[in-house]
Write a protein that holds these residues in place. Structure first.
Motif, PDB file in Angstrom:
ATOM      1  N   ILE A 160       0.837  -1.208   0.000  1.00  0.00           N
ATOM      2  CA  ILE A 160       0.000   0.000   0.000  1.00  0.00           C
ATOM      3  C   ILE A 160       0.870   1.255   0.000  1.00  0.00           C
ATOM      4  O   ILE A 160       0.601   2.217  -0.727  1.00  0.00           O
ATOM      5  CB  ILE A 160      -0.981  -0.028   1.201  1.00  0.00           C
ATOM      6  N   ARG A 163       2.286   1.487  -3.606  1.00  0.00           N
ATOM      7  CA  ARG A 163       1.319   1.818  -4.655  1.00  0.00           C
ATOM      8  C   ARG A 163       0.816   3.250  -4.553  1.00  0.00           C
ATOM      9  O   ARG A 163       0.389   3.831  -5.544  1.00  0.00           O
ATOM     10  CB  ARG A 163       0.152   0.820  -4.615  1.00  0.00           C
ATOM     11  N   HIS A 164       0.864   3.795  -3.337  1.00  0.00           N
ATOM     12  CA  HIS A 164       0.429   5.183  -3.178  1.00  0.00           C
ATOM     13  C   HIS A 164       1.603   6.154  -3.176  1.00  0.00           C
ATOM     14  O   HIS A 164       1.420   7.343  -2.887  1.00  0.00           O
ATOM     15  CB  HIS A 164      -0.422   5.329  -1.909  1.00  0.00           C
ATOM     16  N   PHE A 210      -8.806  -5.881  -1.034  1.00  0.00           N
ATOM     17  CA  PHE A 210      -8.666  -5.022  -2.220  1.00  0.00           C
ATOM     18  C   PHE A 210      -7.249  -4.945  -2.786  1.00  0.00           C
ATOM     19  O   PHE A 210      -7.074  -4.985  -4.001  1.00  0.00           O
ATOM     20  CB  PHE A 210      -9.137  -3.595  -1.885  1.00  0.00           C
ATOM     21  N   CYS A 211      -6.252  -4.789  -1.917  1.00  0.00           N
ATOM     22  CA  CYS A 211      -4.907  -4.536  -2.440  1.00  0.00           C
ATOM     23  C   CYS A 211      -4.184  -5.856  -2.677  1.00  0.00           C
ATOM     24  O   CYS A 211      -3.138  -6.144  -2.117  1.00  0.00           O
ATOM     25  CB  CYS A 211      -4.116  -3.625  -1.496  1.00  0.00           C
ATOM     26  N   PRO A 215      -4.582  -5.167  -7.967  1.00  0.00           N
ATOM     27  CA  PRO A 215      -5.403  -4.365  -7.049  1.00  0.00           C
ATOM     28  C   PRO A 215      -6.824  -4.133  -7.548  1.00  0.00           C
ATOM     29  O   PRO A 215      -7.054  -4.007  -8.748  1.00  0.00           O
ATOM     30  CB  PRO A 215      -4.633  -3.036  -6.974  1.00  0.00           C
ATOM     31  N   LEU A 216      -7.755  -4.103  -6.605  1.00  0.00           N
ATOM     32  CA  LEU A 216      -9.160  -3.844  -6.926  1.00  0.00           C
ATOM     33  C   LEU A 216      -9.495  -2.421  -6.467  1.00  0.00           C
ATOM     34  O   LEU A 216     -10.292  -2.205  -5.551  1.00  0.00           O
ATOM     35  CB  LEU A 216     -10.044  -4.878  -6.220  1.00  0.00           C
ATOM     36  N   CYS A 217      -8.841  -1.456  -7.101  1.00  0.00           N
ATOM     37  CA  CYS A 217      -8.929  -0.068  -6.632  1.00  0.00           C
ATOM     38  C   CYS A 217     -10.343   0.509  -6.713  1.00  0.00           C
ATOM     39  O   CYS A 217     -10.718   1.337  -5.879  1.00  0.00           O
ATOM     40  CB  CYS A 217      -7.971   0.817  -7.418  1.00  0.00           C
ATOM     41  N   CYS A 220     -12.062  -0.049  -3.532  1.00  0.00           N
ATOM     42  CA  CYS A 220     -11.252   0.086  -2.310  1.00  0.00           C
ATOM     43  C   CYS A 220     -11.502   1.432  -1.634  1.00  0.00           C
ATOM     44  O   CYS A 220     -11.549   2.464  -2.298  1.00  0.00           O
ATOM     45  CB  CYS A 220      -9.773  -0.046  -2.667  1.00  0.00           C
ATOM     46  N   LEU A 222      -9.489   3.149  -0.086  1.00  0.00           N
ATOM     47  CA  LEU A 222      -8.314   4.024  -0.197  1.00  0.00           C
ATOM     48  C   LEU A 222      -8.156   4.624  -1.595  1.00  0.00           C
ATOM     49  O   LEU A 222      -7.174   5.299  -1.869  1.00  0.00           O
ATOM     50  CB  LEU A 222      -7.043   3.253   0.192  1.00  0.00           C
ATOM     51  N   LYS A 223      -9.128   4.390  -2.462  1.00  0.00           N
ATOM     52  CA  LYS A 223      -8.985   4.916  -3.826  1.00  0.00           C
ATOM     53  C   LYS A 223      -8.986   6.438  -3.847  1.00  0.00           C
ATOM     54  O   LYS A 223      -8.513   7.057  -4.794  1.00  0.00           O
ATOM     55  CB  LYS A 223     -10.075   4.370  -4.743  1.00  0.00           C
ATOM     56  N   LEU A 227      -2.710   7.894  -6.151  1.00  0.00           N
ATOM     57  CA  LEU A 227      -1.872   6.767  -6.535  1.00  0.00           C
ATOM     58  C   LEU A 227      -0.684   7.296  -7.309  1.00  0.00           C
ATOM     59  O   LEU A 227      -0.774   8.325  -7.967  1.00  0.00           O
ATOM     60  CB  LEU A 227      -2.654   5.797  -7.426  1.00  0.00           C
TER      61      LEU A 227
HETATM   62  S1  SF4 Z   1      -6.706   2.022  -3.828  1.00  0.00           S
HETATM   63 FE1  SF4 Z   1      -6.742   0.190  -2.536  1.00  0.00          FE
HETATM   64  S2  SF4 Z   1      -6.422  -1.507  -3.944  1.00  0.00           S
HETATM   65 FE2  SF4 Z   1      -5.790   0.349  -5.000  1.00  0.00          FE
HETATM   66  S3  SF4 Z   1      -3.583   0.517  -4.621  1.00  0.00           S
HETATM   67 FE3  SF4 Z   1      -4.637   1.691  -3.038  1.00  0.00          FE
HETATM   68  S4  SF4 Z   1      -4.870   0.295  -1.318  1.00  0.00           S
HETATM   69 FE4  SF4 Z   1      -4.409  -0.923  -3.129  1.00  0.00          FE
END
Ligand code: SF4
Length: 228
Positions: A160, A163-164, A210-211, A215-217, A220, A222-223, A227
């Motif tokens: 996480i 990816r962010h 989700f992650c 990823p199933l953004c 999610c 946290l979308k 990102l």
């Molecule tokens: S939005 Fe959720 S699934 Fe997508 S990268 Fe971030 S934590 Fe992972």
């Protein structure tokens, strides 16, 4: 812990992640175990396997009256391997459990209360010297069984953060550096044990749901964070 969701500042983002996940999932009240002793055994068994497999192994141990220091000390190693087989890597894990049990007898006469009285650096140092106990397992034991203010870093946390874009190369970053990122913003203290407990549990929940590797953004919570 309110903070703006699109705050570029790392501190703000870390606090936002916690707020968003807590709002979405509610309190997790980890660890999923009936006793502090069971937490420790679960923390060893969960290495490299899904929790459902750990539950089967724990249930086997429970059904045979083995969820105690004394019983696991007495049991034959090969019998133990059979009971924990559902958790995978059972040869190594049986040895790890035995090594931990021997350590607990030698140093603490099987007293979790004495273990809880140790300070974090002392206890963490001792745990890390036991065969098969790495940083994530040691910190899970410290936080969830011994109730110490220690933040746990796992693969979902790394994913996480990466990816962010909070930490570039987080998947390969040193454990202690990632841990320091959290503890610099949520300082280790008695008052923050509950937050450490919930935060790691929330990250694991978000990661599992989700992650994933893919990823199933879209679904999610946290979308709403940026990102990379
Ligand atoms: S939005 Fe959720 S699934 Fe997508 S990268 Fe971030 S934590 Fe992972």
């Amino acid at each position: 812990m309110e903070a703006g969701c699109r705050n570029k500042n790392k501190s703000g983002i870390l606090l936002s992640i916690y707020d968003i996940l807590l709002d979405k999932f509610g309190t997790m009240n980890w660890w999923p175990a009936r006793s502090d002793f069971e937490v420790i055994i679960g923390a060893i068994l969960t290495q490299n396997t899904a929790w459902t497999n750990v539950e089967k192994a724990i249930n086997n141990l429970d059904a045979h009256g083995l969820l105690s220091f004394e019983a696991l000390y007495e049991i034959d190693l090969n019998l133990l391997k059979g009971y924990i087989k559902p958790s995978g890597y059972y040869n190594q894990k049986a040895r790890k459990i035995k090594e931990f049990i021997n350590f607990a007898k030698r140093e603490y006469n099987f007293s979790l209360e004495l273990m809880k009285k140790e300070d974090v650096p002392t206890m963490r140092g001792k745990l890390l010297k036991i065969f098969g106990i790495g940083e994530e397992t040691a910190d899970s034991i410290l936080l969830y069984a011994l109730k110490k203010p220690v933040f746990v870093i796992d693969a979902y946390t790394r994913r996480i953060l990466e990816r962010h874009g909070i930490i570039k190369g987080a998947s390969k970053e040193k454990y202690e550096n990632l841990q320091r990122l959290f503890t610099a913003n949520i300082v280790p203290s008695e008052a923050n044990i509950k937050i450490y407990n919930e935060y790691h549990a929330l990250i694991v929940t978000a990661g599992k749901m989700f992650c994933k590797r893919t990823p199933l953004c879209d679904n999610c919570p946290l979308k709403e964070l940026e990102l990379e």
